[in-house]
Design an enzyme around this catalytic site. Structure first.
Site, PDB file in Angstrom:
ATOM      1  N   PRO A 188      76.233  52.530  63.678  1.00 41.07           N
ATOM      2  CA  PRO A 188      76.308  51.141  63.248  1.00 41.07           C
ATOM      3  C   PRO A 188      75.581  50.910  61.921  1.00 41.07           C
ATOM      4  CG  PRO A 188      75.189  51.389  65.377  1.00 41.07           C
ATOM      5  CD  PRO A 188      75.364  52.727  64.809  1.00 41.07           C
ATOM      6  N   GLU A 189      76.286  50.413  60.969  1.00 41.71           N
ATOM      7  CA  GLU A 189      75.659  49.922  59.740  1.00 41.71           C
ATOM      8  C   GLU A 189      75.889  48.423  59.723  1.00 41.71           C
ATOM      9  OE1 GLU A 189      75.703  52.054  56.170  1.00 41.71           O
ATOM     10  OE2 GLU A 189      76.316  53.941  57.058  1.00 41.71           O
TER      11      GLU A 189
END
Length: 283
Positions: A2-3
């Site tokens: 996840p960014e």
DNA sequence: AGTGTCGCCTGAATGC
DNA sequence: TGCATTCAGGCGACAC
């Protein structure tokens, strides 16, 4: 992994599902993740969700009792949203399960446990250790060419590492750092302080653009999923250089046999991908 | 203070 | 086939 775009997508899913819902129970399946779970988590029954927001890569669930549930997905974390009609089948690495009054569930699943879940007083969030030193939001008004130039001034650190430094700007992880530098035609190894003003301005624009495109991709996949998780959506098929060592970069017109295609180097212990022609002036 | 390196953790991929 | 090694990465801790 996840960014910011994935976290933003997850936040939107949570907002839609949880605002004005009441927590029915909190189930903890282990002592904690990167940090221990606070005992107060178990006392959230009957507390209402007021709103959901995001700061950097933190998910903030603001509660009716004056507290905020702070969630971070680390590197492998996912927030799975089960609607009232969805069956919840527990799976490995489900560390925390929030059950809501309407039957919905939110599950924090994280194999590597680099993520976290803690509580803080909502009105003290700004001074919280997690948030005190954070730089501007890349999609916000305070992230500008002049503010970034000021932060980079005199820095000898490579520009790739500089834009991944949360004090400089938040939310730019390893993938989008490479992608934004490619789009801006900037050599990731360049000393941050040596960038010309025009290059800094271009970098700001491209960081914004690549994050927006990724959010749009996540948003489009969100429509089709009742369960929202932190997946990259369809954006991973749009990478220009990331994870493309030896291949053509996006829009490449080079002779790959001559240039070797996208290069992979290590910076700060992490992979950087870049085009030696368009970002380092070779060829 | 600025800069660089390491470790947390599991699972997928790779090597022999 | 199976076991060992490498790699992925956000972020804090630590050393210089």
């Amino acid at each position: 992994m996840p960014e910011l775009p994935e976290v933003e997508t997850v936040c939107r899913g949570l907002r839609k599902t949880l605002v004005d819902r009441k927590i029915k129970s909190v189930t903890l399946n282990r002592d904690g993740m990167r940090v221990p779970f606070p005992p107060a988590l178990k006392k959230l029954a009957h507390v209402k969700v007021k709103s959901v927001s995001r700061r950097a890569k933190y998910v903030l669930v603001h509660l009716g009792d004056g507290q905020t549930l702070i969630l971070h997905l680390g590197m492998s974390g996912r927030l799975l949203i089960f609607g009232k009609k969805d069956e919840y089948v527990p799976s490995k690495h489900d560390h925390m399960v929030l059950a809501f009054d309407d039957g919905a569930r939110v599950v924090l699943n994280d194999p590597r446990r680099f993520g976290l879940a803690v509580l803080a007083k909502t009105d003290e969030l700004e001074n919280h250790a997690f948030f005190r030193a954070l730089g501007p939001e890349p999609l916000g008004r305070n992230f500008t060419a002049s503010s970034l130039a000021e932060k980079l001034q005199g820095k000898k650190v490579a520009i790739k590492l500089a834009i991944m430094d949360q004090r400089v700007v938040v939310g730019v992880g390893n993938i989008y750092a490479s992608e934004a530098l490619f789009a801006a035609h900037i050599d990731p190894r360049a000393a941050a302080g040596t960038l010309q003003p025009a290059a800094v301005a271009k970098l700001v624009a491209e960081i914004r653009a690549v994050l927006k495109r990724a959010i749009a991709a996540g948003g489009s996949s969100l429509r089709d999923y009742v369960q929202t998780d932190g997946e990259l959506g369809y954006f991973q098929h749009q990478f220009a250089v990331y994870d493309r060592e030896g291949q053509k970069c996006k829009g490449c017109t080079c002779n790959i046999k001559k240039t070797g295609g996208v290069k992979r180097i290590t910076q700060g212990g992490r992979s950087t991908f870049y085009c030696p022609v368009r970002q380092a002036g070779l060829g």
